[in-house]
Design a protein around this motif. Structure first.
Motif, PDB file in Angstrom:
ATOM      1  N   GLU A 272       0.834  -1.202   0.000  1.00  0.00           N
ATOM      2  CA  GLU A 272       0.000   0.000   0.000  1.00  0.00           C
ATOM      3  C   GLU A 272       0.873   1.259   0.000  1.00  0.00           C
ATOM      4  N   ALA A 273       1.990   1.214   0.724  1.00  0.00           N
ATOM      5  CA  ALA A 273       2.897   2.368   0.778  1.00  0.00           C
ATOM      6  C   ALA A 273       3.542   2.593  -0.584  1.00  0.00           C
ATOM      7  N   GLU A 274       3.990   1.500  -1.235  1.00  0.00           N
ATOM      8  CA  GLU A 274       4.612   1.613  -2.563  1.00  0.00           C
ATOM      9  C   GLU A 274       3.612   2.115  -3.596  1.00  0.00           C
ATOM     10  N   GLU A 275       2.383   1.637  -3.495  1.00  0.00           N
ATOM     11  CA  GLU A 275       1.349   2.052  -4.456  1.00  0.00           C
ATOM     12  C   GLU A 275       1.043   3.534  -4.303  1.00  0.00           C
ATOM     13  N   SER A 276       0.961   3.981  -3.062  1.00  0.00           N
ATOM     14  CA  SER A 276       0.683   5.402  -2.806  1.00  0.00           C
ATOM     15  C   SER A 276       1.815   6.273  -3.357  1.00  0.00           C
ATOM     16  N   GLU A 277       3.046   5.842  -3.114  1.00  0.00           N
ATOM     17  CA  GLU A 277       4.196   6.603  -3.613  1.00  0.00           C
ATOM     18  C   GLU A 277       4.232   6.610  -5.140  1.00  0.00           C
ATOM     19  N   LYS A 278       3.934   5.446  -5.755  1.00  0.00           N
ATOM     20  CA  LYS A 278       3.939   5.351  -7.214  1.00  0.00           C
ATOM     21  C   LYS A 278       2.873   6.245  -7.832  1.00  0.00           C
ATOM     22  N   ARG A 279       1.674   6.221  -7.233  1.00  0.00           N
ATOM     23  CA  ARG A 279       0.590   7.052  -7.761  1.00  0.00           C
ATOM     24  C   ARG A 279       0.951   8.538  -7.657  1.00  0.00           C
ATOM     25  N   GLN A 280       1.629   8.902  -6.567  1.00  0.00           N
ATOM     26  CA  GLN A 280       2.015  10.296  -6.386  1.00  0.00           C
ATOM     27  C   GLN A 280       3.038  10.723  -7.435  1.00  0.00           C
ATOM     28  N   VAL A 281       3.996   9.813  -7.711  1.00  0.00           N
ATOM     29  CA  VAL A 281       5.003  10.115  -8.739  1.00  0.00           C
ATOM     30  C   VAL A 281       4.344  10.231 -10.111  1.00  0.00           C
ATOM     31  N   GLU A 282       3.438   9.292 -10.434  1.00  0.00           N
ATOM     32  CA  GLU A 282       2.738   9.335 -11.718  1.00  0.00           C
ATOM     33  C   GLU A 282       1.900  10.602 -11.841  1.00  0.00           C
ATOM     34  N   PHE A 283       1.226  10.957 -10.738  1.00  0.00           N
ATOM     35  CA  PHE A 283       0.379  12.154 -10.741  1.00  0.00           C
ATOM     36  C   PHE A 283       1.220  13.394 -11.027  1.00  0.00           C
ATOM     37  N   THR A 284       2.372  13.462 -10.371  1.00  0.00           N
ATOM     38  CA  THR A 284       3.259  14.621 -10.547  1.00  0.00           C
ATOM     39  C   THR A 284       3.806  14.673 -11.975  1.00  0.00           C
ATOM     40  N   GLU A 285       4.231  13.508 -12.508  1.00  0.00           N
ATOM     41  CA  GLU A 285       4.796  13.466 -13.856  1.00  0.00           C
ATOM     42  C   GLU A 285       3.755  13.833 -14.915  1.00  0.00           C
ATOM     43  N   ARG A 286       2.555  13.307 -14.788  1.00  0.00           N
ATOM     44  CA  ARG A 286       1.509  13.590 -15.781  1.00  0.00           C
ATOM     45  C   ARG A 286       1.072  15.043 -15.709  1.00  0.00           C
ATOM     46  N   THR A 287       0.978  15.551 -14.481  1.00  0.00           N
ATOM     47  CA  THR A 287       0.606  16.955 -14.317  1.00  0.00           C
ATOM     48  C   THR A 287       1.610  17.852 -15.015  1.00  0.00           C
ATOM     49  N   LYS A 288       2.907  17.566 -14.845  1.00  0.00           N
ATOM     50  CA  LYS A 288       3.955  18.384 -15.457  1.00  0.00           C
ATOM     51  C   LYS A 288       3.882  18.298 -16.983  1.00  0.00           C
ATOM     52  N   ILE A 289       3.623  17.086 -17.517  1.00  0.00           N
ATOM     53  CA  ILE A 289       3.510  16.920 -18.970  1.00  0.00           C
ATOM     54  C   ILE A 289       2.364  17.773 -19.512  1.00  0.00           C
ATOM     55  N   PHE A 290       1.220  17.755 -18.833  1.00  0.00           N
ATOM     56  CA  PHE A 290       0.059  18.519 -19.295  1.00  0.00           C
ATOM     57  C   PHE A 290       0.328  20.027 -19.218  1.00  0.00           C
TER      58      PHE A 290
ATOM     59  N   ASP B  76       3.285  21.571 -19.385  1.00  0.00           N
ATOM     60  CA  ASP B  76       4.262  21.962 -20.403  1.00  0.00           C
ATOM     61  C   ASP B  76       3.695  21.863 -21.823  1.00  0.00           C
ATOM     62  N   ALA B  77       2.965  20.793 -22.105  1.00  0.00           N
ATOM     63  CA  ALA B  77       2.508  20.553 -23.478  1.00  0.00           C
ATOM     64  C   ALA B  77       1.313  21.420 -23.860  1.00  0.00           C
ATOM     65  N   LEU B  78       0.407  21.656 -22.902  1.00  0.00           N
ATOM     66  CA  LEU B  78      -0.829  22.380 -23.225  1.00  0.00           C
ATOM     67  C   LEU B  78      -0.829  23.827 -22.738  1.00  0.00           C
ATOM     68  N   ASP B  79       0.252  24.213 -22.021  1.00  0.00           N
ATOM     69  CA  ASP B  79       0.367  25.585 -21.506  1.00  0.00           C
ATOM     70  C   ASP B  79      -0.838  25.935 -20.631  1.00  0.00           C
ATOM     71  N   ILE B  80      -1.073  25.098 -19.614  1.00  0.00           N
ATOM     72  CA  ILE B  80      -2.181  25.320 -18.693  1.00  0.00           C
ATOM     73  C   ILE B  80      -1.632  25.412 -17.273  1.00  0.00           C
ATOM     74  N   ASP B  81      -2.467  25.921 -16.348  1.00  0.00           N
ATOM     75  CA  ASP B  81      -1.986  26.030 -14.968  1.00  0.00           C
ATOM     76  C   ASP B  81      -2.121  24.692 -14.249  1.00  0.00           C
ATOM     77  N   ASP B  82      -1.522  24.602 -13.074  1.00  0.00           N
ATOM     78  CA  ASP B  82      -1.473  23.327 -12.370  1.00  0.00           C
ATOM     79  C   ASP B  82      -2.833  22.870 -11.870  1.00  0.00           C
ATOM     80  N   VAL B  83      -3.768  23.809 -11.629  1.00  0.00           N
ATOM     81  CA  VAL B  83      -5.098  23.417 -11.154  1.00  0.00           C
ATOM     82  C   VAL B  83      -5.835  22.624 -12.228  1.00  0.00           C
ATOM     83  N   ILE B  84      -5.812  23.142 -13.473  1.00  0.00           N
ATOM     84  CA  ILE B  84      -6.480  22.442 -14.587  1.00  0.00           C
ATOM     85  C   ILE B  84      -5.780  21.115 -14.862  1.00  0.00           C
ATOM     86  N   ALA B  85      -4.437  21.110 -14.815  1.00  0.00           N
ATOM     87  CA  ALA B  85      -3.684  19.869 -15.049  1.00  0.00           C
ATOM     88  C   ALA B  85      -4.023  18.820 -14.003  1.00  0.00           C
TER      89      ALA B  85
END
Length: 506
Positions: A346-364, A366-375
């Protein structure tokens, strides 16, 4: 065997005796005798002559005759005559007919009799091999019982009574002690026809052997009430078998276990103590995977159907149970279900989801030029890539809380424009790296994956086909393949043109 000394009726009796002893058709034995007589007769009257022997199937009398064919032009004086000669001899024969001239019986000498005996023995052996092949080729998939005849380093020879069979080393149960004279149950996996006779190959390590043993021990499986859906084994150590009942009133697991475990214990004893877990099969893949991971109890399962993988989250104190000793439990569960199973705490899954969430948010962002709330909102709604947004229907975006039609439309346009530019960049890079047409047209990989291969020096389909599964998995990673086996399937697809080229050369 001096044929001249055998009375006519006794000749038939000899054929019947050999037929019974060797379990081959009496006609095969008589044909062998006829060939032996023919060979001896040709030795006496001339090897080039067309001499044929016939044994009467009722009284055993031997008739020997020389055959001469009627032809227009003679090519062999010893076996042919012209139509004109046939007319001169007042023979009512046409071109293509044979003139049959009876020959006196042969007095077999010692050498001729020995030759006849060899021919008969050879023909009987050939008939026996043919009988053995046809008998066993239709028994592939059956369990047979035999006696161990020889134990060698790489194989064991089994006497089946009506033939011999081989168990290769990789088809044996590891560390199983096999001794000459022991009785052994095995599973027929293949039968081939070779010059020295039928080759029967057995197995004790195959999944099918385990399924067949349960079929013998559980009448409900034999009758078709219970169905064995899948089997996963590490022979001699541990196995999992999934079963399903066509009758809701019958518990498939209980039926396979038997009263006080008698049925499953019989199979365990045959497999040298191999630990067997019986799993209830389910149409629902998640339920099946959860059942297969027993005794661990997952708290969460995340399924990726496209990649054929499942992430199974377990409490920290159940991690070792879920994985098993040296990864055995999760490995067998994966084989049993056909899904690649990844175990996380459960700890590894939570950490993995957080990393994925952060990475996808950053991609959105940078690529779509939107703020972090919308991402953040986009990622929370399950959008994983820019292509997901570009492919989404407009009303799917407007249903996101806080999104109006204008915002949804603007996001969709930006995503589509990004995907278009990215595709153009990939195409341009592929062209620059001089990727060959056969790899470019390979339908099993995306253009981005083909570009990644090209960046690693692989620009032809042959170059891809020459990789092993580990190399391809390391190059393209988990974003493309569920596991190394998945990568191996792509490599086999890339090799198909090799096999078609070989076939066309034959």
């Amino acid at each position: 065997m001096e044929l001249k000394s055998i009375p006519r009726l006794e000749l038939i009796q000899v054929a019947e005796a050999v037929s019974r002893e060797r379990s081959i058709d009496k006609e095969e034995v008589i044909l062998a005798m006829e060939e032996a007589i023919q060979k001896a007769a040709r030795s006496k009257y001339g090897l080039e002559r067309d001499i044929r022997a016939n044994i009467d199937r009722k009284n055993g009398s031997i008739n020997i005759a020389q055959f001469t064919e009627v032809v227009e032009t003679i090519e062999n004086q010893l076996t042919q005559m012209t139509f004109g000669e046939a007319q001169r001899r007042k023979l009512t024969l046409q071109i293509g007919d044979f003139y049959k001239e009876a020959l006196p019986p042969i007095d077999f000498g010692r050498i001729a009799a020995q030759t006849a005996k060899q021919v008969i023995s050879q023909k009987v052996r050939e008939a026996e091999r043919e009988r053995q092949f046809h008998e066993y080729k239709d028994r592939i998939g059956e369990i047979v019982v035999g006696t161990i005849k020889r134990v060698e380093n790489h194989s064991v020879t089994i006497d089946l009574g009506r033939g011999e069979a081989i168990i290769k080393r990789d088809q044996m149960i590891p560390r199983e002690q096999l001794r000459p004279g022991d009785r052994l149950r095995s599973f027929i996996v293949d039968v081939t026809q070779e010059t020295r006779g039928a080759q029967i190959f057995l197995s004790r390590s195959s999944n099918d052997f385990l399924a067949a043993l349960f079929t013998q021990e559980v009448p409900e499986i034999y009758d078709g009430i219970i169905v064995v859906k899948s089997v996963a084994r590490e022979p001699g150590s541990r196995a999992k078998i999934s079963v399903f009942s066509n009758d809701p009133s019958i518990d498939p697991v209980g039926a396979c276990v038997g009263m006080r475990g008698s049925r499953v214990q019989a199979v365990v004893s045959e497999l040298q103590g191999e630990k067997i877990e019986i799993i209830p099969w389910s149409e629902d893949s998640v339920t099946l995977v959860i059942n297969a991971l027993a005794p661990a109890i997952p708290s969460k399962v995340v399924m990726d159907e496209d990649a054929g993988r499942m992430e199974v989250v377990v409490p920290d104190d159940q991690l070792s149970l879920a994985i098993g000793r040296r990864g055995q439990n999760v490995r067998l569960a994966s084989q049993l279900t056909g899904w690649y199973v990844d175990i996380l705490t459960e700890a590894e899954e939570s950490e993995k989801r957080q990393v994925e969430f952060t990475e996808r948010t950053k991609i959105f962002i940078d690529a779509l030029d939107i703020d972090d709330v919308i991402a953040h909102l986009m990622v929370s709604e399950g959008f994983a890539t820019i292509s997901d947004i570009a492919d989404a229907a407009l009303d799917e975006l407007t249903n996101i809380e806080g999104f109006d039609e204008d915002l949804a439309s603007e996001l969709s346009n930006r995503a589509k424009n990004f995907v278009k530019l990215e595709n153009e960049r990939v195409e341009k890079s592929i062209k620059k790296l001089k990727v060959k047409k056969d790899l470019y047209d390979f339908a099993n990989l995306t253009k981005q994956s083909i570009l990644t291969l090209a960046e690693n020096g692989i620009i032809t389909l042959d170059g891809l086909a020459e990789l092993d599964s580990e190399e391809l998995f390391n190059i393209l990673g988990k974003d493309v393949f569920a596991n190394e086996d998945d990568a191996g399937s792509t490599i086999m697809k890339a090799r198909e043109h090799w096999f078609s080229e070989i076939d066309s050369e034959k």
